[in-house]
Design an enzyme around this catalytic site. Structure first.
Site, PDB file in Angstrom:
ATOM      1  N   GLY A  62       0.761  -1.240   0.000  1.00 58.64           N
ATOM      2  CA  GLY A  62       0.000   0.000   0.000  1.00 58.64           C
ATOM      3  C   GLY A  62       0.789   1.285   0.000  1.00 58.64           C
ATOM      4  CD  GLU A 113       1.155  -9.418   1.083  1.00 60.81           C
ATOM      5  OE1 GLU A 113       1.114 -10.654   1.053  1.00 60.81           O
ATOM      6  OE2 GLU A 113       0.143  -8.696   1.169  1.00 60.81           O
ATOM      7  NE  ARG A 147      -4.346   2.894 -11.205  1.00 63.91           N
ATOM      8  CZ  ARG A 147      -4.013   4.093 -10.759  1.00 63.91           C
ATOM      9  NH1 ARG A 147      -3.422   4.963 -11.563  1.00 63.91           N
ATOM     10  NH2 ARG A 147      -4.255   4.449  -9.522  1.00 63.91           N
ATOM     11  CB  CYS A 169     -16.571   2.765 -29.637  1.00 66.94           C
ATOM     12  SG  CYS A 169     -15.871   2.893 -31.265  1.00 66.94           S
ATOM     13  CD  GLU A 170     -17.169   2.573 -22.761  1.00 65.58           C
ATOM     14  OE1 GLU A 170     -18.003   2.619 -21.868  1.00 65.58           O
ATOM     15  OE2 GLU A 170     -16.941   1.565 -23.440  1.00 65.58           O
ATOM     16  CE1 TYR A 211      -2.468  -3.527  -8.539  1.00 64.85           C
ATOM     17  CE2 TYR A 211      -1.423  -1.483  -7.843  1.00 64.85           C
ATOM     18  CZ  TYR A 211      -1.776  -2.788  -7.590  1.00 64.85           C
ATOM     19  OH  TYR A 211      -1.421  -3.367  -6.405  1.00 64.85           O
TER      20      TYR A 211
HETATM   21  C1  PLP Z   1      -3.048  -5.121  -3.734  1.00 64.43           C
HETATM   22  C2  PLP Z   1      -2.395  -5.806  -2.613  1.00 64.43           C
HETATM   23  C3  PLP Z   1      -1.068  -5.535  -2.278  1.00 64.43           C
HETATM   24  C4  PLP Z   1      -0.244  -4.488  -2.990  1.00 64.43           C
HETATM   25  O1  PLP Z   1      -0.739  -3.207  -2.789  1.00 64.43           O
HETATM   26  P1  PLP Z   1       0.077  -1.951  -3.392  1.00 64.43           P
HETATM   27  O2  PLP Z   1      -0.800  -0.808  -3.086  1.00 64.43           O
HETATM   28  O3  PLP Z   1       0.234  -2.198  -4.845  1.00 64.43           O
HETATM   29  O4  PLP Z   1       1.383  -1.910  -2.682  1.00 64.43           O
HETATM   30  C5  PLP Z   1      -0.498  -6.255  -1.263  1.00 64.43           C
HETATM   31  N1  PLP Z   1      -1.189  -7.197  -0.588  1.00 64.43           N
HETATM   32  C6  PLP Z   1      -2.476  -7.480  -0.877  1.00 64.43           C
HETATM   33  C7  PLP Z   1      -3.180  -8.531  -0.141  1.00 64.43           C
HETATM   34  C8  PLP Z   1      -3.116  -6.800  -1.895  1.00 64.43           C
HETATM   35  O5  PLP Z   1      -4.393  -7.080  -2.161  1.00 64.43           O
END
Ligand code: PLP
Length: 441
Positions: free
Chosen positions: A249, A294, A334, A365-366, A394
Site C-alpha cells: 500500500g 507486500e 485507471r 468507442c466509449e 495496474y
Molecule cells: C493489492 C495488494 C497488495 C499491494 O498493494 P500496493 O498498493 O500495490 O502496494 C499487497 N497485498 C495485498 C493482499 C493486496 O491485495
C-alpha cells in the site's frame, strides 16, 4: 516529472528512460508501448529488503505484490533480488512457476480461491496460503488430507484501519469482502476454526489496509492493532503468531499532488513500521514474528511509462480540447475506473513550455475512454510522442482486448538496452480462442 537517475530529459530535449531516448524507443518498438526501467525496479526491491536486513536482522521477506504487474520477467527480477512474491490467482502463480520462481517464497491470496487454484497451489508447493474464508479452510484441509501433507497458512484479518493517500480511518467493523474483523470476534472465530484443522498449520496473520498510502501512522496503527489482537489471542487460545504479514500500500508519485519520494523515503515507511512492531512485541512479551510486507505499486509504478503516438486533435472551442492517442482504457483503465491522475508530457518536446490544458483521449468507442483530464501540455500535434508517467503498476495488469485492440507490448530498459518482456499481440492472437460452430458456417 519525478527526476531520478534514470528518468530525465536528454540533450536533444527528449525524455530518456534507463539510458534510452524515449523517441527512439517509440520508433524501434512502435506505440503504444509500456516501458519499464529495470534499475528503478531493482532499487525499490533492494530499498525494502535492506531495511529488513538492517532493522529487523533479516528476519523477514519482502514480497512483491505481483498483481501490480505480472509477467515472467518481473518474477525473474524478484528472484535475482532474493525477495518473495505474492500471487492472487492461478494465472499469476502459473506465470511465477514458469519463470522458475522458488515456490516456497510464494504467498497466495484471494477472497474466493477456486478449488482448482488451491489444488494447483498445493501441487506446486506454494509456501504459504492466506486463508480468507471458512469454505477455503474446509477445502484446503480436505485437499491436504488427500495428499497427506500439511500446509502453512495465515489468516487475513481486518484490524479496523483503512487508509488511502492522505487519510486513514479507524473502523469498528469493515464492509470489506476481505478478511475477518478483530473487533467483532469474527477473526477469533476463524482462528479457532483453522486451529482445529489437522492439515493446516497456522503461522499468523495478514492484513492489508489500503493502497496509495502516504500516511506512515496508518501502518503504525494497523501494526499496533494486529499485535494487540495477537496478544489477546495468545492469552485466550494459547496460540502465538510466528509470522506477521503487514501487506502493501505504500504510495507513489503520479502528479504534483503527490509527494515525490525517493527509495530511501519508501524505506522510511518500513523503518517506522518495524519500530512500532518492536515496541509492541516488547509491550506484550511476544516472540519476534517473521515479518512480511507486500509492496506492489511502489516497486513497479514509477518504474513504468507508457509511450503513445498523438493522432487526432479535436478542439471544441472554449470547452475542451482532446488529444487522442493510439491507446486508451484497454491498456490503462485507471482513469475510467477511478478518475486516477497522471502526469503527461510530449517525449519529443520535453523541454517545451506547457501552454494549454487538454484531455488525453483513447481510441475506444466509449466517451469515458480517457487517460487524463485537463492536464498541461505544449500544443500537441499529430505524430508527437506522448509519455504518460508512473504507469508501471495496474496498467498492463488491468489491460484487456476491449474493442479487440491489442494489449501493448512491454519492454525492459537498462543502461541503454531495451528488450521485450511481453511481445506485441497480433490479429491471430485476437481470434486465437474464437470458435465458429459448424452450424454457423
Ligand atoms: C493489492 C495488494 C497488495 C499491494 O498493494 P500496493 O498498493 O500495490 O502496494 C499487497 N497485498 C495485498 C493482499 C493486496 O491485495
Amino acid at each position: 516529472m519525478n527526476e531520478r537517475a534514470t528518468l530525465k530529459i536528454n540533450e536533444k530535449g527528449h525524455l530518456e528512460i534507463g539510458g534510452m531516448d524515449a523517441v527512439e524507443i517509440a520508433e524501434k518498438f512502435g506505440t503504444p508501448v509500456y516501458v519499464f526501467d529495470e534499475a528503478h525496479i531493482r532499487n525499490m526491491m533492494r530499498a525494502y529488503r535492506d531495511v529488513i536486513d538492517n532493522d529487523y536482522d533479516g528476519f523477514g521477506l519482502v514480497l512483491y505484490a505481483s498483481k501490480a504487474f505480472s509477467c515472467k520477467a518481473i518474477y525473474s527480477i524478484a528472484n535475482q533480488e532474493s525477495i518473495g512474491v505474492d500471487v492472487v490467482s492461478g494465472g499469476e502463480l502459473y506465470t511465477a512457476v514458469k519463470a522458475g520462481f522458488p515456490t516456497e517464497k510464494i504467498y497466495m491470496h484471494g477472497n474466493n480461491k477456486l478449488v482448482s487454484e488451491l489444488e494447483f497451489a498445493l501441487d506446486c508447493k506454494v509456501g504459504t496460503i492466506v486463508v480468507d474464508s471458512y469454505r477455503e479452510a474446509d477445502i484446503l484441509d480436505k485437499l491436504c488430507k488427500e495428499r497427506n501433507l500439511k500446509q502453512n497458512v495465515l489468516i487475513r484479518i481486518n484490524p479496523g484501519v483503512e487508509a488511502h493517500t492522505h487519510a486513514f480511518v479507524q473502523t469498528a467493523r469493515t464492509d470489506s469482502k476481505f478478511g475477518f474483523s478483530v473487533s467483532d470476534g469474527s477473526a477469533e472465530d476463524i482462528i479457532k476454526y483453522v486451529l482445529s484443522k489437522k492439515n493446516l498449520v497456522l503461522e499468523g496473520y495478514h492484513c492489508h489496509i489500503g493502497s496509495q498510502i502516504f500516511e506512515k501512522q496508518s501502518f503504525v496503527l494497523a501494526a499496533n492493532k494486529v499485535l494487540d489482537f495477537a496478544s489477546d489471542i495468545k492469552n485466550k487460545l494459547g496460540f502465538e503468531l510466528t509470522k506477521l504479514n503487514m501487506g502493501g500500500g505504500f504510495g507513489i508519485w503520479y502528479n504534483d499532488e503527490d509527494p515525490k519520494l525517493k527509495p530511501e523515503d519508501h524505506a522510511d515507511y518500513l523503518k517506522t513500521l518495524i519500530a512500532a512492531i518492536k515496541n509492541k512485541i516488547k509491550e506484550h512479551n511476544l516472540k519476534k514474528p517473521y515479518l512480511l510486507i507486500e509492496p506492489g505499486r511502489s516497486i513497479v509504478g514509477e518504474a513504468g511509462i507508457t509511450l503513445y503516438s498523438v493522432g487526432a486533435v479535436k478542439d471544441i472551442a472554449g470547452i475542451k480540447k482532446y488529444v487522442a492517442v493510439d491507446g486508451g482504457m484497454f491498456e490503462n483503465p485507471r482513469y475510467a475506473l477511478y478518475q486516477s491522475k497522471y502526469t503527461v508530457m510530449l517525449a519529443n518536446r520535453a523541454t517545451e513550455e506547457c501552454t494549454e490544458k487538454v484531455s488525453v483521449a483513447g481510441k475506444c468507442c466509449e466517451s469515458g475512454d480517457l487517460i487524463a483530464v485537463d492536464v498541461p501540455l505544449p500544443k500537441a500535434e499529430s505524430g508527437d510522442i506522448m509519455a504518460v508517467l508512473s504507469t508501471g503498476a495496474y496498467n498492463y495488469s488491468m489491460a484487456s482486448n476491449y474493442n479487440r485492440n491489442f494489449i501493448p507490448p512491454a519492454i525492459l530498459v537498462e543502461n541503454g538496452k531495451a528488450d521485450y518482456i511481453i511481445k506485441p499481440q497480433t490479429f491471430e492472437d485476437i481470434v486465437r480462442n474464437d470458435v465458429t460452430p459448424d452450424r454457423l458456417k
